[in-house]
Write a protein that holds these residues in place. Structure first.
Motif, PDB file in Angstrom:
ATOM      1  N   VAL A 180       0.775  -1.476   0.047  1.00 25.76           N
ATOM      2  CA  VAL A 180      -0.086   0.131   0.034  1.00 25.76           C
ATOM      3  C   VAL A 180       0.969   1.342  -0.067  1.00 25.76           C
ATOM      4  CG1 VAL A 180      -1.750   1.213   0.924  1.00 25.76           C
ATOM      5  CG2 VAL A 180      -1.867  -1.252   1.180  1.00 25.76           C
ATOM      6  N   VAL A 181       1.830   1.240   0.786  1.00 26.15           N
ATOM      7  CA  VAL A 181       2.629   2.583   1.012  1.00 26.15           C
ATOM      8  C   VAL A 181       3.358   3.088  -0.550  1.00 26.15           C
ATOM      9  CG1 VAL A 181       4.827   3.649   2.211  1.00 26.15           C
ATOM     10  CG2 VAL A 181       3.245   2.376   3.526  1.00 26.15           C
ATOM     11  N   PRO A 182       3.714   2.032  -1.101  1.00 21.73           N
ATOM     12  CA  PRO A 182       4.557   2.573  -2.359  1.00 21.73           C
ATOM     13  C   PRO A 182       3.394   3.078  -3.353  1.00 21.73           C
ATOM     14  CG  PRO A 182       5.212   0.262  -2.011  1.00 21.73           C
ATOM     15  CD  PRO A 182       4.060   0.677  -0.913  1.00 21.73           C
ATOM     16  N   GLU A 183       1.927   2.654  -3.192  1.00 16.98           N
ATOM     17  CA  GLU A 183       0.945   3.064  -4.258  1.00 16.98           C
ATOM     18  C   GLU A 183       0.508   4.668  -3.611  1.00 16.98           C
ATOM     19  OE1 GLU A 183       0.337   1.608  -6.710  1.00 16.98           O
ATOM     20  OE2 GLU A 183       1.489  -0.330  -6.174  1.00 16.98           O
ATOM     21  N   ILE A 184       0.557   4.733  -2.381  1.00 14.05           N
ATOM     22  CA  ILE A 184       0.014   6.268  -1.932  1.00 14.05           C
ATOM     23  C   ILE A 184       1.112   7.136  -2.047  1.00 14.05           C
ATOM     24  CG2 ILE A 184      -1.905   5.350  -0.582  1.00 14.05           C
ATOM     25  CD1 ILE A 184      -0.324   5.467   1.787  1.00 14.05           C
ATOM     26  N   LEU A 185       2.580   6.722  -2.263  1.00 14.42           N
ATOM     27  CA  LEU A 185       3.473   7.933  -2.230  1.00 14.42           C
ATOM     28  C   LEU A 185       3.336   8.571  -3.569  1.00 14.42           C
ATOM     29  CD1 LEU A 185       6.679   6.115  -0.801  1.00 14.42           C
ATOM     30  CD2 LEU A 185       5.378   7.804   0.208  1.00 14.42           C
ATOM     31  N   PRO A 186       3.948   9.667  -3.593  1.00 18.70           N
ATOM     32  CA  PRO A 186       4.007  10.406  -4.940  1.00 18.70           C
ATOM     33  C   PRO A 186       4.694   9.514  -5.966  1.00 18.70           C
ATOM     34  CG  PRO A 186       4.879  11.862  -2.956  1.00 18.70           C
ATOM     35  CD  PRO A 186       4.438  10.541  -2.552  1.00 18.70           C
ATOM     36  N   GLY A 187       4.220   9.642  -7.221  1.00 21.05           N
ATOM     37  CA  GLY A 187       4.475   8.486  -8.255  1.00 21.05           C
ATOM     38  C   GLY A 187       6.008   8.332  -8.186  1.00 21.05           C
TER      39      GLY A 187
ATOM     40  N   TRP B 136       8.430   8.445  -6.212  1.00 23.91           N
ATOM     41  CA  TRP B 136       8.937   7.879  -5.317  1.00 23.91           C
ATOM     42  C   TRP B 136       8.563   6.520  -4.934  1.00 23.91           C
ATOM     43  CZ3 TRP B 136       9.266  11.024   0.113  1.00 23.91           C
ATOM     44  CH2 TRP B 136       9.827  12.188  -0.295  1.00 23.91           C
ATOM     45  N   GLY B 137       7.131   6.075  -5.367  1.00 17.82           N
ATOM     46  CA  GLY B 137       6.541   4.870  -5.207  1.00 17.82           C
ATOM     47  C   GLY B 137       7.311   3.786  -6.422  1.00 17.82           C
ATOM     48  N   THR B 138       7.507   4.257  -7.251  1.00 16.69           N
ATOM     49  CA  THR B 138       8.165   3.531  -8.615  1.00 16.69           C
ATOM     50  C   THR B 138       9.638   3.133  -7.991  1.00 16.69           C
ATOM     51  OG1 THR B 138       7.236   4.981  -9.961  1.00 16.69           O
ATOM     52  CG2 THR B 138       8.435   3.392 -10.915  1.00 16.69           C
ATOM     53  N   TRP B 139      10.244   4.283  -7.490  1.00 16.88           N
ATOM     54  CA  TRP B 139      11.689   4.016  -6.793  1.00 16.88           C
ATOM     55  C   TRP B 139      11.641   2.826  -5.957  1.00 16.88           C
ATOM     56  CZ3 TRP B 139      13.704   5.124  -1.753  1.00 16.88           C
ATOM     57  CH2 TRP B 139      14.893   5.073  -1.503  1.00 16.88           C
TER      58      TRP B 139
ATOM     59  N   LYS C 173       9.397   0.425  -5.418  1.00 17.59           N
ATOM     60  CA  LYS C 173       9.176  -0.810  -5.947  1.00 17.59           C
ATOM     61  C   LYS C 173      10.292  -1.420  -6.648  1.00 17.59           C
ATOM     62  CE  LYS C 173       4.849   0.556  -7.161  1.00 17.59           C
ATOM     63  NZ  LYS C 173       3.723   0.615  -7.742  1.00 17.59           N
ATOM     64  N   GLN C 174      11.193  -0.495  -7.248  1.00 20.44           N
ATOM     65  CA  GLN C 174      12.300  -1.092  -8.031  1.00 20.44           C
ATOM     66  C   GLN C 174      13.645  -1.222  -7.185  1.00 20.44           C
ATOM     67  OE1 GLN C 174      12.383   1.682 -11.086  1.00 20.44           O
ATOM     68  NE2 GLN C 174      10.755   0.762 -12.383  1.00 20.44           N
ATOM     69  N   LEU C 175      13.671  -1.034  -5.639  1.00 20.97           N
ATOM     70  CA  LEU C 175      14.447  -0.942  -5.121  1.00 20.97           C
ATOM     71  C   LEU C 175      15.300  -2.270  -4.945  1.00 20.97           C
ATOM     72  CD1 LEU C 175      15.974   1.524  -3.333  1.00 20.97           C
ATOM     73  CD2 LEU C 175      14.876   0.580  -1.422  1.00 20.97           C
ATOM     74  N   PRO C 176      16.359  -2.799  -5.155  1.00 22.77           N
ATOM     75  CA  PRO C 176      16.697  -3.830  -5.048  1.00 22.77           C
ATOM     76  C   PRO C 176      16.875  -4.367  -3.467  1.00 22.77           C
ATOM     77  CG  PRO C 176      18.629  -2.684  -5.425  1.00 22.77           C
ATOM     78  CD  PRO C 176      17.511  -1.974  -5.546  1.00 22.77           C
ATOM     79  N   ASN C 177      16.443  -5.616  -3.111  1.00 23.44           N
ATOM     80  CA  ASN C 177      16.206  -5.958  -1.648  1.00 23.44           C
ATOM     81  C   ASN C 177      15.242  -5.195  -1.082  1.00 23.44           C
ATOM     82  OD1 ASN C 177      18.109  -7.886  -1.907  1.00 23.44           O
ATOM     83  ND2 ASN C 177      19.821  -6.285  -1.437  1.00 23.44           N
ATOM     84  N   SER C 178      13.951  -4.945  -2.081  1.00 27.52           N
ATOM     85  CA  SER C 178      12.943  -4.067  -1.540  1.00 27.52           C
ATOM     86  C   SER C 178      12.327  -4.594  -0.233  1.00 27.52           C
ATOM     87  CB  SER C 178      12.195  -3.556  -2.435  1.00 27.52           C
ATOM     88  OG  SER C 178      11.277  -4.587  -2.791  1.00 27.52           O
ATOM     89  N   SER C 179      12.152  -6.021  -0.128  1.00 23.15           N
ATOM     90  CA  SER C 179      11.614  -6.738   1.010  1.00 23.15           C
ATOM     91  C   SER C 179      12.339  -6.726   2.128  1.00 23.15           C
ATOM     92  CB  SER C 179      11.228  -8.004   0.370  1.00 23.15           C
ATOM     93  OG  SER C 179      12.488  -8.747   0.089  1.00 23.15           O
ATOM     94  N   PHE C 180      13.645  -6.614   2.086  1.00 21.64           N
ATOM     95  CA  PHE C 180      14.607  -6.618   3.139  1.00 21.64           C
ATOM     96  C   PHE C 180      14.264  -4.887   3.873  1.00 21.64           C
ATOM     97  CE2 PHE C 180      18.559  -4.645   4.974  1.00 21.64           C
ATOM     98  CZ  PHE C 180      18.724  -5.508   6.130  1.00 21.64           C
ATOM     99  N   TYR C 181      14.222  -4.075   3.013  1.00 23.27           N
ATOM    100  CA  TYR C 181      13.996  -2.721   3.569  1.00 23.27           C
ATOM    101  C   TYR C 181      12.814  -2.693   4.134  1.00 23.27           C
ATOM    102  CZ  TYR C 181      18.459  -1.644   1.325  1.00 23.27           C
ATOM    103  OH  TYR C 181      19.827  -1.495   0.832  1.00 23.27           O
ATOM    104  N   THR C 182      11.735  -3.040   3.354  1.00 21.68           N
ATOM    105  CA  THR C 182      10.214  -2.933   4.026  1.00 21.68           C
ATOM    106  C   THR C 182      10.377  -3.867   5.292  1.00 21.68           C
ATOM    107  OG1 THR C 182       9.646  -3.074   1.728  1.00 21.68           O
ATOM    108  CG2 THR C 182       7.755  -3.290   3.447  1.00 21.68           C
ATOM    109  N   ALA C 183      10.855  -4.993   5.298  1.00 20.11           N
ATOM    110  CA  ALA C 183      10.811  -5.663   6.556  1.00 20.11           C
ATOM    111  C   ALA C 183      11.471  -5.130   7.829  1.00 20.11           C
ATOM    112  CB  ALA C 183      11.347  -7.168   6.411  1.00 20.11           C
ATOM    113  N   VAL C 184      12.648  -4.412   7.627  1.00 16.06           N
ATOM    114  CA  VAL C 184      13.342  -3.745   8.639  1.00 16.06           C
ATOM    115  C   VAL C 184      12.462  -2.400   8.955  1.00 16.06           C
ATOM    116  CG1 VAL C 184      15.330  -2.010   8.877  1.00 16.06           C
ATOM    117  CG2 VAL C 184      15.739  -4.350   7.839  1.00 16.06           C
ATOM    118  N   ILE C 185      11.842  -1.790   8.021  1.00 16.47           N
ATOM    119  CA  ILE C 185      10.892  -0.713   8.548  1.00 16.47           C
ATOM    120  C   ILE C 185       9.605  -1.241   9.362  1.00 16.47           C
ATOM    121  CG2 ILE C 185       9.661   1.361   7.861  1.00 16.47           C
ATOM    122  CD1 ILE C 185      11.873   2.149   6.826  1.00 16.47           C
ATOM    123  N   CYS C 186       9.087  -1.966   8.701  1.00 14.68           N
ATOM    124  CA  CYS C 186       7.942  -2.491   9.648  1.00 14.68           C
ATOM    125  C   CYS C 186       8.179  -2.970  10.868  1.00 14.68           C
ATOM    126  CB  CYS C 186       7.298  -3.446   8.344  1.00 14.68           C
ATOM    127  SG  CYS C 186       5.903  -4.244   9.261  1.00 14.68           S
TER     128      CYS C 186
END
Ligand SMILES: Nc1ncnc2c1ncn2[C@@H]1O[C@H](COP(=O)(O)OP(=O)(O)OP(=O)(O)O)[C@@H](O)[C@H]1O
Ligand SMILES: [Mg+2]
Lengths: 240, 254
Positions: A87-94, A96-99, A101-114
């Motif tokens: 949800v967060v990548p969708e509601i961020l300004p366009g 940023w959201g794309t950036w 989603k394309q981030l390598p290891n995005s699931s790692f960063y997301t897990a750390v933040i969450c």
């Protein structure tokens, strides 16, 4: 039950072609540890800040702290994981959201933040309790000396509060470690995820999950040992 | 160094001017007015719950007030521009339950305020701390922790900690009432010496022996009001109010 035990499976090459099954589990373990440690850094610092806010005289500060804790403590972790990831990548300004989603290891960063934000709410409650159990006169003594509010927390209240809450903080650390496994739902290849793929590839279900269990237990044992060593080291002479 | 103001000695060190305080709907201080001039020792006494602790804590703004004004050395405690930490650093305070910082060694307790508030160098703060410990007779204990000392020793450290800030006035809130009887004397001795050295002191206490020895004035409180504010001799020999008479007869009975 007709089951083919094969403990040597760990030394057989995994179908991924980059090593043995043991290597696969170890790579999962390193993601688990990295996620646990990085999210703990957020949880500990943000949690301390929120906990302190709840003990300040200012009503506004208390309200901010309470709102944070109630919000992050009461939404199931799995839901939070999905919110951050989908949800967060969708509601961020366009852009940023794309950036994101394309981030390598995005699931790692997301897990750390969450995990960091979720566990922070639990750390905050411990910190608040720790500060509230100190005698009221301690804050007064610091203030009367001329320390600012920040200095009173930094040099008087927090050092004592952390000593009081070290045992419950240790179990929050372990909870945070175990909660990293929830991140497999957003594609993080941590220990549990790796144990599951090993089981799928090799069909050695017992060996796979026994290994995962033993590793989790092993880390917990290390954490508990380190924590009790730390407890003796920071114990105040003459207390109790 | 400015020239000595001839009026300075007449100016009160602490001026409490018609202050009132409420906890919610409950009034705990009601129009209190009194002064402490430089070098004076004022003892505050009165029955439990009469507002003595509250009154003394308003002096360094640990407790806010809703009405009236307090000045310390001419500085308005409630005034908008007042830097409270700076003001508090010049007002020493000693609590009933000592309130030493349990996680710091005795010498570190004496250094914290000096280093963090006054910005003194560590060596300097350490030396001054040791000197003060000597003054309260505890040089040998500098590396112990508060939990390893007796109540009387802890309270003497607490006095030394307050003195480490070179205060212009010292506030005491029942400094001996949490102590075992055999330790009261050692703390009072330190306070008596301090008074004799000319320290300005405001002391909440029921130790009438201390009051007789070193107090200049006695303030008697009851139900949030200052009922009597008299010289020591007047207070003990001819208390005007009935309430003070009753209180005195009770407290001097044992
Ligand atoms: N935080 C507070 N909230 C509400 N009421 C309070 C608070 N602190 C003190 N009071 C009330 O204010 C009144 C004065 O209290 P204070 O502690 O100043 O009395 P005291 O003269 O120091 O008594 P003691 O001899 O027992 O120390 C008491 O009635 C007390 O119940
Ligand atoms: Mg009191």
């Amino acid at each position: 039950m007709n089951y083919n035990w094969n403990w040597r499976i760990f030394f057989e090459p995994s179908p991924e072609g980059t090593g043995t099954y043991a290597d696969m589990l170890l790579s999962g373990l390193s993601w688990t540890i990295a996620t646990a440690l990085c999210s703990w850094i957020i949880a500990f610092s943000l949690g301390s800040l929120i906990g302190v806010l709840r003990t300040l005289p200012s009503r506004g500060a208390q309200r901010v702290g309470t709102t944070y804790v109630e919000l992050f403590r009461n939404i199931p972790l799995l839901v939070q994981m999905f919110l951050w990831f989908y949800v967060v990548p969708e509601i961020l300004p366009g852009s940023w959201g794309t950036w994101l989603k394309q981030l390598p290891n995005s699931s790692f960063y997301t897990a750390v933040i969450c995990l960091g934000f979720f566990t922070a709410s639990r750390v905050a409650e411990q910190v608040r309790t720790g500060i509230e159990t100190l005698p009221r006169g301690q804050r007064m003594a610091g203030t009367a000396l001329g320390l600012t509010t920040w200095q009173t927390y930094r040099y008087v209240l927090l050092p004592n509060a952390y000593r009081v809450i070290l045992p419950p903080l240790t179990s929050e650390f372990l909870n945070n470690l175990k909660n990293t496994s929830v991140a497999l739902t957003i594609g993080l290849l941590e220990l549990t995820a790796r144990a599951r793929s090993m089981q799928e590839f090799s069909s050695q279900v017992f060996e796979s999950f026994t290994a995962a269990t033993v590793i989790y237990l092993g880390i917990s044992l290390i954490v508990v040992t380190v924590s009790s060593k730390l407890e003796t080291r920071i114990a105040v002479p003459g207390s109790r | 160094m400015s020239a000595i103001d001839p009026q300075a000695s007449a100016k009160p060190m602490i001026a409490i001017d018609n202050i009132s305080k409420w906890y919610g709907p409950v009034q705990v201080l009601n129009g209190c007015t009194t002064q402490v001039t430089k070098g004076e020792v004022v003892v505050v006494c009165g029955p439990s719950g009469s507002g003595k602790s509250t009154l003394i804590k308003t002096v360094n703004a640990l407790e806010p007030i809703q009405k009236g004004a307090i000045t310390v050395d001419g500085i308005g405690v409630q005034a908008k521009g007042t830097n409270l930490p700076k003001l508090r650093a010049r007002v020493g305070m000693v609590f009933q339950h000592f309130e030493l910082f349990p996680h710091l060694s005795i010498i570190d307790n004496l250094m914290l305020g000096q280093c963090k508030v006054l910005g003194r160098a560590k060596d300097d703060a350490h030396d001054r701390g040791l000197k003060l410990l000597g003054r309260v007779g505890l040089s040998a204990h500098s590396h112990k922790y508060p939990g390893q000392l007796s109540g009387g020793q802890q309270q003497r450290v607490a006095i030394a900690r307050a003195l480490s800030m070179n205060p212009i006035v010292m506030l005491f809130d029942e400094p001996t009432s949490a102590l075992d009887p055999e330790m009261v004397g050692e703390v009072l001795d330190v306070m008596i010496e301090l008074a004799r050295e000319g320290m300005t002191m405001m002391v909440v206490t029921h130790e009438m022996g201390f009051a007789r020895k070193v107090a200049n004035r006695v303030v008697f409180m009851d139900r949030g009001e200052i009922v009597e504010d008299a010289t020591k001799d007047d207070f003990f020999d001819k208390p005007r109010s009935e309430r003070a008479q009753t209180f005195l007869s009770k407290i001097l009975a044992h």
